[in-house]
Design an enzyme around this catalytic site. Sequence first.
Site, mmCIF file in Angstrom:
data_model
loop_
_atom_site.group_PDB
_atom_site.id
_atom_site.type_symbol
_atom_site.label_atom_id
_atom_site.label_comp_id
_atom_site.label_asym_id
_atom_site.label_seq_id
_atom_site.Cartn_x
_atom_site.Cartn_y
_atom_site.Cartn_z
ATOM 1 N N GLY A 35 0.833 -1.209 0.000
ATOM 2 C CA GLY A 35 0.000 0.000 0.000
ATOM 3 C C GLY A 35 0.867 1.259 0.000
ATOM 4 O O GLY A 35 0.650 2.178 -0.800
ATOM 5 N N HIS A 36 1.884 1.280 0.880
ATOM 6 C CA HIS A 36 2.800 2.436 0.910
ATOM 7 C C HIS A 36 3.510 2.575 -0.438
ATOM 8 O O HIS A 36 3.649 3.673 -0.957
ATOM 9 C CB HIS A 36 3.892 2.241 1.976
ATOM 10 C CG HIS A 36 3.398 2.281 3.383
ATOM 11 N ND1 HIS A 36 3.490 1.197 4.229
ATOM 12 C CD2 HIS A 36 2.843 3.268 4.111
ATOM 13 C CE1 HIS A 36 3.011 1.521 5.415
ATOM 14 N NE2 HIS A 36 2.608 2.771 5.369
ATOM 15 N N GLN A 60 0.900 10.718 18.499
ATOM 16 C CA GLN A 60 -0.406 10.290 17.993
ATOM 17 C C GLN A 60 -0.872 8.966 18.587
ATOM 18 O O GLN A 60 -1.922 8.458 18.224
ATOM 19 C CB GLN A 60 -0.419 10.253 16.466
ATOM 20 C CG GLN A 60 0.389 9.134 15.827
ATOM 21 C CD GLN A 60 0.427 9.293 14.317
ATOM 22 O OE1 GLN A 60 1.137 10.145 13.789
ATOM 23 N NE2 GLN A 60 -0.332 8.477 13.600
ATOM 24 N N GLU A 149 -6.579 6.116 1.589
ATOM 25 C CA GLU A 149 -7.946 6.284 2.100
ATOM 26 C C GLU A 149 -8.287 5.296 3.209
ATOM 27 O O GLU A 149 -9.371 5.353 3.765
ATOM 28 C CB GLU A 149 -8.958 6.126 0.957
ATOM 29 C CG GLU A 149 -8.988 7.327 0.054
ATOM 30 C CD GLU A 149 -10.095 7.269 -0.969
ATOM 31 O OE1 GLU A 149 -10.644 6.160 -1.194
ATOM 32 O OE2 GLU A 149 -10.392 8.317 -1.561
ATOM 33 N N ASP A 151 -7.093 5.410 6.054
ATOM 34 C CA ASP A 151 -7.285 6.368 7.145
ATOM 35 C C ASP A 151 -8.089 7.545 6.589
ATOM 36 O O ASP A 151 -7.578 8.652 6.462
ATOM 37 C CB ASP A 151 -5.933 6.826 7.679
ATOM 38 C CG ASP A 151 -5.129 5.656 8.211
ATOM 39 O OD1 ASP A 151 -5.507 5.114 9.251
ATOM 40 O OD2 ASP A 151 -4.152 5.253 7.549
ATOM 41 N N SER A 187 0.470 -1.734 8.361
ATOM 42 C CA SER A 187 1.696 -2.201 9.019
ATOM 43 C C SER A 187 1.347 -3.088 10.202
ATOM 44 O O SER A 187 2.098 -3.987 10.565
ATOM 45 C CB SER A 187 2.516 -1.008 9.504
ATOM 46 O OG SER A 187 2.727 -0.124 8.435
HETATM 47 O O1 PAF Z 1 -0.877 7.365 8.518
HETATM 48 C C1 PAF Z 1 0.218 7.349 9.141
HETATM 49 O O2 PAF Z 1 1.041 6.442 8.984
HETATM 50 C C2 PAF Z 1 0.520 8.461 10.117
HETATM 51 O O3 PAF Z 1 -0.631 8.878 10.769
HETATM 52 C C3 PAF Z 1 1.247 9.662 9.483
HETATM 53 C C4 PAF Z 1 0.401 10.313 8.411
HETATM 54 C C5 PAF Z 1 2.566 9.190 8.871
HETATM 55 C C6 PAF Z 1 1.572 10.716 10.547
HETATM 56 O O4 PAF Z 1 2.422 10.214 11.526
#
Ligand code: PAF
Length: 281
Positions: A35-36, A60, A149, A151, A187
């Site tokens: 995906g990345h 976060q 998407e 997230d 992940s």
């Molecule tokens: O989606 C993520 O992996 C994280 O929330 C991000 C956008 C890299 C911010 O740390």
Amino acid sequence: MIFNQQQSLHKELSRYRALQKTIGFVPTMGALHTGHLSLVEKALSQNGIVVVSIFVNPTQFNNASDLQKYPRSLDQDVKLLQTLNGVVLIYAPKPSDLYGKQVISKHYDFGGLENPMEGKFRKGHFDGVGTVLNLLFRAIRPDKAYFGEKDFQQLQVVRKLVQLEKLPVEIVGCPISREPHGLAMSSRNNRLSDTQFEEAGLIYQTLKEVQYKFDQYSVTKLKDWVQKQFSKNAHLELEYFEIAIAKTLKPAVRKRSGNTYRAFIAVFAGEVRLIDNMALN
Ligand code: PAF
């Protein structure tokens, strides 16, 4: 090329800016998967150069054990990025290089986008995401930044963040990459046992079924049905299922014509928290 410090990254980026190359940016927390890589490939196809940040952002995480157990595989990530065609710079900083001395979040008002779903179950999560992305955007100054998407709530929050912080970057949303049985790539999937991985296909199957039933049934009926599906499964525990208006993310009680709806779900497989979402109409 891998950079741990903004200073050396800036220097390298200014070389490319002088050549009029546009900069694409893919922020990640590492443990890269297909995906990345699809985000990075898209960024490479639209820009002269791409920066991938790899940084597990402490602010976060609302749960210390989730932060501690978040998969980390920098060497493997670098190898994967090196398989792509094009110039990819990797920025993998220590917290102090981004945050300075105090690793704390700024408080944001995202106009309500931050409150339901992930915001409700992960207190302070979007303040942390907004804070780190604001710092990353200011450090990298990309022309475009790419987000999956999966997230979806984060994507909407990021669009709001760039308005609030007046950041000159275009935000590009990209479709969810899925495993063959439908599970959204993440992940966190690395932490699933084989059984949990197989069973987690139920998340996608359920969303698909809700999408199919959406015209015929009320929001309440659909929510009850989803609860039942998960109560029958011994390996998965539903944290929330919501049907919300796609633009505002306000959870819907009743459907109204003219609105675009999306289903959002969070599920625990043992200790591993998985999220997904799907457009409904
Ligand atoms: O989606 C993520 O992996 C994280 O929330 C991000 C956008 C890299 C911010 O740390």
